[in-house]
Scaffold this active site. Structure first.
Site, PDB file in Angstrom:
ATOM      1  N   GLU A  92      23.231  12.153  35.608  1.00 50.63           N
ATOM      2  CA  GLU A  92      21.913  11.547  35.389  1.00 50.63           C
ATOM      3  C   GLU A  92      20.888  12.606  34.998  1.00 50.63           C
ATOM      4  O   GLU A  92      20.090  12.414  34.075  1.00 50.63           O
ATOM      5  CB  GLU A  92      21.468  10.814  36.648  1.00 50.63           C
ATOM      6  CG  GLU A  92      20.093  10.175  36.533  1.00 50.63           C
ATOM      7  CD  GLU A  92      19.654   9.499  37.810  1.00 50.63           C
ATOM      8  OE1 GLU A  92      18.604   8.835  37.804  1.00 50.63           O
ATOM      9  OE2 GLU A  92      20.367   9.641  38.824  1.00 50.63           O
ATOM     10  N   GLU A 160      21.486  24.471  33.675  1.00 52.87           N
ATOM     11  CA  GLU A 160      20.532  23.588  34.347  1.00 52.87           C
ATOM     12  C   GLU A 160      20.796  23.387  35.837  1.00 52.87           C
ATOM     13  O   GLU A 160      19.960  22.822  36.543  1.00 52.87           O
ATOM     14  CB  GLU A 160      20.551  22.213  33.661  1.00 52.87           C
ATOM     15  CG  GLU A 160      20.196  22.220  32.189  1.00 52.87           C
ATOM     16  CD  GLU A 160      18.725  22.504  31.956  1.00 52.87           C
ATOM     17  OE1 GLU A 160      17.935  22.348  32.915  1.00 52.87           O
ATOM     18  OE2 GLU A 160      18.367  22.868  30.822  1.00 52.87           O
TER      19      GLU A 160
END
Length: 479
Positions: A92, A160
């Site tokens: 997500e 990330e």
């Protein structure tokens, strides 16, 4: 008196069906099928086409300059394993970091230049990627969604991950979501249906690109994928675009048989007297799956209990016709809960019915007692008036949405995943009308009376009844 259908100058399909039902009761089944047809209610039907690789394309056409298109997946946290807990959350967060074909800047630029909006949702059983755009941009929207689903930004994980984990640590999750998360963990503790959707996730820092790739290969497969569209679109056009963008998606391996999640009657309490005066509690019973014959009755039962928020709404709770709301609002003259909500969560092979309460720490026992008593009365003392009111409110909830193409698209995608077809509003109305007080008592007695319950709570819970006392409240001793 004049019969309603004879008052019309030209008998409609509805009138002819009504006359047939009065004259020949044996044809009621055929009449119900006629009335359930979307065209009988001036509703656009949901058209479903299955591509050669198993991907389903479902559309609902309307007259509009805008459209919504989405990819709906039969995949969520339930599809995780103990080794990949947190994979859904990571995917997500990585969804908007770009793909191999579209880096983040290019992806954002394309969406903004189209004047479109992009929405993503990851749940326990279903996930979705949807766009609201102009009709002329439909092809580009389908291409963007296909890129995000078939080539997600897994390669960006190493870059990330630190930011994602930091965000997970510092972001405060809504209490309602935390309570729901912990209730599932308590009720389905030995199965993936009880895995967290909002965190914390044990071992998420150890997940690698290989873990995410394994999750995608296992779940982002053709037979688990639905391409849904609604608005000013043509079904044939959407099918061609889906064939081009998703025709190469491979089917998954044969489905391995699994057992239904075992519902565990237990309590999972987090007492914290320092977090403020409000206690948050949820109680749940094992319910039924999407396709159960008793599913609509559970929806009516949810509406009978209803929801309440203090000092809000058109009708004050103290004069509400809802028995539970009235009792909660008038308890001790000031009310015993700030808010409560009855919920019904359907899954493919089970369900969870129950209630959520937010109340003052000194009123915990009163609030829980009123809600348990209200749910208990469903098995023994439900009036026709209560059921009719609940049916009216349920119908209003189902049809009084925004009417946007995005809402319609989400509805179509979810229904095709859950039922394998679109469910016309007219059919749902007929199914709701078939429920009466005796049916409610039958279903409630079967699933709720003297059955196991799962309980979770957070906050100052010094007034929380013991678990054995709560278990006793699921039934009545009458003489």
């Amino acid at each position: 008196t004049v019969e309603p259908c004879r008052a019309l100058s030209k008998p409609s399909m509805l009138c002819r069906a009504a006359r047939a039902s009065c004259a020949r009761p044996g044809l009621m089944r055929g009449v119900s099928q006629v009335l359930a047809d979307p065209m009988a209610w001036n509703q656009a039907p949901v058209t479903v086409t299955t591509l050669s690789n198993g991907v389903r394309v479902a559309t609902k056409e309307s007259f509009s300059e805008t459209a919504s298109v989405g990819v709906y997946l039969d995949a969520g946290t339930r599809n995780e394993t103990k080794e990949t807990v947190g994979a859904t959350y990571l995917l997500e967060q990585l969804s908007l970091t770009g793909t191999a074909k579209r880096p983040m800047a290019k992806l954002e630029g394309e969406v903004e230049s189209m004047g479109a909006s992009l929405n993503m949702s990851y749940g326990r059983e279903h996930s979705s990627f949807a766009m609201h755009l102009f009709n002329k941009d439909l092809a580009q929207g389908v291409d963007i969604l296909a890129d995000m689903v078939t080539a997600p930004g897994v390669a960006n994980l190493d870059k990330e991950k630190a930011n994602i984990l930091r965000k997970l640590d510092v972001t405060e999750q809504p209490t309602r979501e935390v309570i729901d998360d912990r209730l599932h963990a308590c009720a389905f503790r030995d199965y993936s249906l009880g895995f967290s959707t909002c965190g914390p996730f044990d071992g998420i820092e150890n997940l690698t690109q290989a873990h995410l790739k394994q999750y995608i290969d296992s779940n982002y497969t053709a037979e688990k994928m639905v391409i849904a569209a609604s608005g000013g679109i043509k079904h044939g056009e959407v099918v061609k675009l889906a064939e081009k963008a998703f025709g190469s998606v491979k089917a998954g391996p044969p489905v391995v048989g699994t057992t239904k999640p075992y519902f565990c009657g237990a309590e999972l309490l987090y007492r914290n007297d320092e977090m403020g005066p409000t206690a948050y509690i949820a109680v749940g019973w094992e319910a039924v799956p999407w396709k159960s014959p008793d599913a609509v009755t559970f929806m009516v039962m949810q509406s009978i209990i209803g929801s309440y928020k203090k000092n809000s709404g058109l009708v004050p709770g103290s004069i509400s016709g809802n028995r539970v709301i009235n009792a909660v609002a008038n308890k001790m003259g000031v009310g015993c809960a700030d808010e409560f909500e009855c919920f019904m969560n359907f899954y493919k092979d089970t369900g969870l019915f129950g209630f959520y309460i937010a109340c003052d720490e000194v009123a915990v026992e009163h609030a829980v007692g009123e809600l348990m008593f209200g749910c208990n009365l469903l098995s023994f003392s439900v009036t026709d008036e209560e059921v009719e009111r609940a049916k009216r409110e349920l119908k209003a909830t189902l049809v009084n949405g925004s009417g946007s193409s995005m809402e319609s698209c989400n509805e179509v995608g979810t229904q095709v995943l859950a039922y394998g077809r679109g469910l016309p509003p007219a059919e749902m109305m007929l199914r709701i009308d078939a429920v009466d007080a005796e049916e409610v008592k039958r279903v409630a007695y079967k699933y709720l009376n003297d059955q196991e319950i799962a309980i979770t709570g957070l906050g100052p819970l010094h007034g929380m009844p013991q678990f054995y006392s709560m278990r006793q409240k699921t039934t009545m001793v009458r003489y």
